[in-house]
Design a protein around this motif. Structure first.
Motif, PDB file in Angstrom:
ATOM      1  N   LYS A 213       0.816  -1.223   0.000  1.00  0.00           N
ATOM      2  CA  LYS A 213       0.000   0.000   0.000  1.00  0.00           C
ATOM      3  C   LYS A 213       0.846   1.269   0.000  1.00  0.00           C
ATOM      4  CE  LYS A 213      -4.317  -1.779   1.783  1.00  0.00           C
ATOM      5  NZ  LYS A 213      -5.331  -1.696   2.846  1.00  0.00           N
ATOM      6  N   ASN A 214       2.109   1.170   0.423  1.00  0.00           N
ATOM      7  CA  ASN A 214       2.988   2.331   0.441  1.00  0.00           C
ATOM      8  C   ASN A 214       4.040   2.278  -0.664  1.00  0.00           C
ATOM      9  OD1 ASN A 214       1.858   3.676   2.741  1.00  0.00           O
ATOM     10  ND2 ASN A 214       2.710   2.030   3.979  1.00  0.00           N
ATOM     11  N   SER A 215       3.763   1.529  -1.717  1.00  0.00           N
ATOM     12  CA  SER A 215       4.697   1.389  -2.838  1.00  0.00           C
ATOM     13  C   SER A 215       5.017   2.737  -3.462  1.00  0.00           C
ATOM     14  CB  SER A 215       4.076   0.477  -3.906  1.00  0.00           C
ATOM     15  OG  SER A 215       4.774   0.584  -5.125  1.00  0.00           O
ATOM     16  N   VAL A 216       6.224   2.878  -3.934  1.00  0.00           N
ATOM     17  CA  VAL A 216       6.643   4.086  -4.638  1.00  0.00           C
ATOM     18  C   VAL A 216       5.775   4.321  -5.888  1.00  0.00           C
ATOM     19  CG1 VAL A 216       8.429   2.923  -6.009  1.00  0.00           C
ATOM     20  CG2 VAL A 216       8.660   5.342  -5.473  1.00  0.00           C
ATOM     21  N   PHE A 217       5.142   3.275  -6.406  1.00  0.00           N
ATOM     22  CA  PHE A 217       4.303   3.391  -7.596  1.00  0.00           C
ATOM     23  C   PHE A 217       2.860   3.759  -7.274  1.00  0.00           C
ATOM     24  CE2 PHE A 217       7.770   0.540  -8.877  1.00  0.00           C
ATOM     25  CZ  PHE A 217       8.279   1.292  -9.912  1.00  0.00           C
ATOM     26  N   GLY A 218       2.526   3.847  -6.006  1.00  0.00           N
ATOM     27  CA  GLY A 218       1.164   4.203  -5.609  1.00  0.00           C
ATOM     28  C   GLY A 218       0.251   3.001  -5.532  1.00  0.00           C
ATOM     29  N   PHE A 219      -0.847   3.175  -4.823  1.00  0.00           N
ATOM     30  CA  PHE A 219      -1.778   2.069  -4.579  1.00  0.00           C
ATOM     31  C   PHE A 219      -2.875   1.984  -5.634  1.00  0.00           C
ATOM     32  CE2 PHE A 219      -5.422   0.170  -2.252  1.00  0.00           C
ATOM     33  CZ  PHE A 219      -4.869  -1.070  -2.027  1.00  0.00           C
ATOM     34  N   GLY A 220      -3.377   3.077  -6.081  1.00  0.00           N
ATOM     35  CA  GLY A 220      -4.414   3.056  -7.108  1.00  0.00           C
ATOM     36  C   GLY A 220      -5.812   2.981  -6.541  1.00  0.00           C
ATOM     37  N   ASP A 221      -6.770   2.992  -7.457  1.00  0.00           N
ATOM     38  CA  ASP A 221      -8.189   2.925  -7.121  1.00  0.00           C
ATOM     39  C   ASP A 221      -8.713   1.523  -7.365  1.00  0.00           C
ATOM     40  OD1 ASP A 221      -8.352   5.718  -6.561  1.00  0.00           O
ATOM     41  OD2 ASP A 221      -8.439   6.119  -8.721  1.00  0.00           O
ATOM     42  N   ALA A 222      -9.854   1.217  -6.753  1.00  0.00           N
ATOM     43  CA  ALA A 222     -10.494  -0.081  -6.987  1.00  0.00           C
ATOM     44  C   ALA A 222     -10.643  -0.300  -8.486  1.00  0.00           C
ATOM     45  CB  ALA A 222     -11.843  -0.132  -6.291  1.00  0.00           C
TER      46      ALA A 222
ATOM     47  N   LYS B 146      -3.466   1.583 -10.840  1.00  0.00           N
ATOM     48  CA  LYS B 146      -2.884   2.928 -10.864  1.00  0.00           C
ATOM     49  C   LYS B 146      -2.154   3.093 -12.192  1.00  0.00           C
ATOM     50  CE  LYS B 146      -0.608   6.564  -8.872  1.00  0.00           C
ATOM     51  NZ  LYS B 146      -1.240   7.780  -8.586  1.00  0.00           N
ATOM     52  N   GLY B 147      -2.718   3.913 -13.083  1.00  0.00           N
ATOM     53  CA  GLY B 147      -2.045   4.211 -14.339  1.00  0.00           C
ATOM     54  C   GLY B 147      -0.803   5.027 -14.072  1.00  0.00           C
ATOM     55  N   LEU B 148       0.315   4.647 -14.678  1.00  0.00           N
ATOM     56  CA  LEU B 148       1.579   5.336 -14.446  1.00  0.00           C
ATOM     57  C   LEU B 148       2.032   6.140 -15.662  1.00  0.00           C
ATOM     58  CD1 LEU B 148       3.538   2.541 -12.564  1.00  0.00           C
ATOM     59  CD2 LEU B 148       2.281   4.466 -11.582  1.00  0.00           C
ATOM     60  N   ALA B 149       1.880   5.580 -16.851  1.00  0.00           N
ATOM     61  CA  ALA B 149       2.338   6.268 -18.056  1.00  0.00           C
ATOM     62  C   ALA B 149       1.668   5.638 -19.265  1.00  0.00           C
ATOM     63  CB  ALA B 149       3.857   6.158 -18.190  1.00  0.00           C
ATOM     64  N   SER B 150       1.466   6.463 -20.282  1.00  0.00           N
ATOM     65  CA  SER B 150       0.958   5.936 -21.543  1.00  0.00           C
ATOM     66  C   SER B 150       1.465   6.819 -22.675  1.00  0.00           C
ATOM     67  CB  SER B 150      -0.568   5.872 -21.551  1.00  0.00           C
ATOM     68  OG  SER B 150      -1.109   7.161 -21.461  1.00  0.00           O
TER      69      SER B 150
ATOM     70  N   SER C  49       1.026   0.355 -15.967  1.00  0.00           N
ATOM     71  CA  SER C  49       0.147   0.466 -14.805  1.00  0.00           C
ATOM     72  C   SER C  49       0.709  -0.334 -13.652  1.00  0.00           C
ATOM     73  CB  SER C  49      -1.244  -0.082 -15.131  1.00  0.00           C
ATOM     74  OG  SER C  49      -1.835   0.649 -16.169  1.00  0.00           O
ATOM     75  N   ASN C  50       0.391   0.111 -12.435  1.00  0.00           N
ATOM     76  CA  ASN C  50       0.670  -0.672 -11.241  1.00  0.00           C
ATOM     77  C   ASN C  50      -0.635  -1.368 -10.863  1.00  0.00           C
ATOM     78  OD1 ASN C  50       2.123  -1.646  -9.005  1.00  0.00           O
ATOM     79  ND2 ASN C  50       1.298  -0.039  -7.709  1.00  0.00           N
ATOM     80  N   VAL C  51      -0.600  -2.687 -10.799  1.00  0.00           N
ATOM     81  CA  VAL C  51      -1.775  -3.474 -10.445  1.00  0.00           C
ATOM     82  C   VAL C  51      -1.511  -4.107  -9.084  1.00  0.00           C
ATOM     83  CG1 VAL C  51      -3.355  -5.313 -11.138  1.00  0.00           C
ATOM     84  CG2 VAL C  51      -2.150  -3.983 -12.891  1.00  0.00           C
ATOM     85  N   THR C  52      -2.447  -3.911  -8.155  1.00  0.00           N
ATOM     86  CA  THR C  52      -2.315  -4.431  -6.805  1.00  0.00           C
ATOM     87  C   THR C  52      -3.425  -5.440  -6.544  1.00  0.00           C
ATOM     88  OG1 THR C  52      -1.358  -2.341  -6.058  1.00  0.00           O
ATOM     89  CG2 THR C  52      -2.243  -3.800  -4.362  1.00  0.00           C
ATOM     90  N   PHE C  53      -3.068  -6.548  -5.906  1.00  0.00           N
ATOM     91  CA  PHE C  53      -3.997  -7.633  -5.603  1.00  0.00           C
ATOM     92  C   PHE C  53      -4.044  -7.849  -4.093  1.00  0.00           C
ATOM     93  CE2 PHE C  53      -1.926  -8.388  -9.639  1.00  0.00           C
ATOM     94  CZ  PHE C  53      -2.875  -8.949 -10.475  1.00  0.00           C
TER      95      PHE C  53
ATOM     96  N   ILE D 139       3.155  -3.756 -18.254  1.00  0.00           N
ATOM     97  CA  ILE D 139       3.521  -2.950 -19.406  1.00  0.00           C
ATOM     98  C   ILE D 139       2.908  -3.619 -20.633  1.00  0.00           C
ATOM     99  CG2 ILE D 139       5.419  -2.018 -20.781  1.00  0.00           C
ATOM    100  CD1 ILE D 139       7.139  -2.385 -18.148  1.00  0.00           C
ATOM    101  N   MET D 140       2.027  -2.884 -21.282  1.00  0.00           N
ATOM    102  CA  MET D 140       1.328  -3.408 -22.456  1.00  0.00           C
ATOM    103  C   MET D 140       1.824  -2.681 -23.696  1.00  0.00           C
ATOM    104  SD  MET D 140      -0.737  -5.771 -21.408  1.00  0.00           S
ATOM    105  CE  MET D 140      -1.571  -5.970 -22.964  1.00  0.00           C
ATOM    106  N   SER D 141       2.197  -3.453 -24.699  1.00  0.00           N
ATOM    107  CA  SER D 141       2.629  -2.848 -25.953  1.00  0.00           C
ATOM    108  C   SER D 141       1.535  -3.026 -27.001  1.00  0.00           C
ATOM    109  CB  SER D 141       3.921  -3.503 -26.443  1.00  0.00           C
ATOM    110  OG  SER D 141       3.677  -4.843 -26.800  1.00  0.00           O
TER     111      SER D 141
END
Length: 137
Positions: free
Chosen positions: A9-18, A33-37, A46-50, A115-117
């Motif tokens: 939850k305290n990741s440098v990449f952020g936690f994100g929304d549901a 949590k979208g990081l860049a596009s 994106s950072n995906v948290t489970f 990371i999606m290409s």
């Protein structure tokens, strides 16, 4: 508190929304949590948290996906192969049209960068059954 919850939850990449838009493709709760596009590069990061026990359904992407484990403990599995435990620093390159799933271990939160290409679609299949998932050690 479940294992690794504070770290995730305290990741440098952020936690994100549901991750409500994709909730129907997950067992358990995930956060996005979208990081860049880049439209020019057709790439998304994106950072995906489970939460513990959360995993996505079997699915495949038309293009390459790269997963980088950043916190907690998780699983990655390709169809017909044994599941691979993921810990921070592990990297998975998912080839196009490879049926797979990923998610947290039963007792730990988990986060990975996805990371999606390209603009290819994702095809979703059924869930990873509790029976399959509970066999993982």
């Amino acid at each position: 508190m479940a294992k690794n919850e504070e770290v995730v939850k305290n990741s440098v990449f952020g936690f994100g929304d549901a991750n409500d838009a994709y909730a129907k493709y997950f067992i358990g709760k995930s956060y996005l949590k979208g990081l860049a596009s880049s439209d020019a590069a057709k790439t998304n990061v994106s950072n995906v948290t489970f939460e513990p026990g959360c995993r996505n359904n079997w699915h495949e992407h038309e293009n390459v996906q790269i997963l980088i484990a950043v916190a907690g403990e998780g699983w990655y599995q390709e169809e017909g192969k044994p599941a691979r435990k993921l810990e921070p620093g592990d990297v998975v390159i998912v080839d196009p049209n490879t049926k797979h799933w990923h998610g947290a271990t039963k007792d730990s939160w988990f986060a990975h960068l996805a990371i999606m290409s390209g603009e290819g679609k994702t095809t979703w299949y059924g869930p990873v059954s509790d029976e399959e998932y509970n066999k993982l050690k």
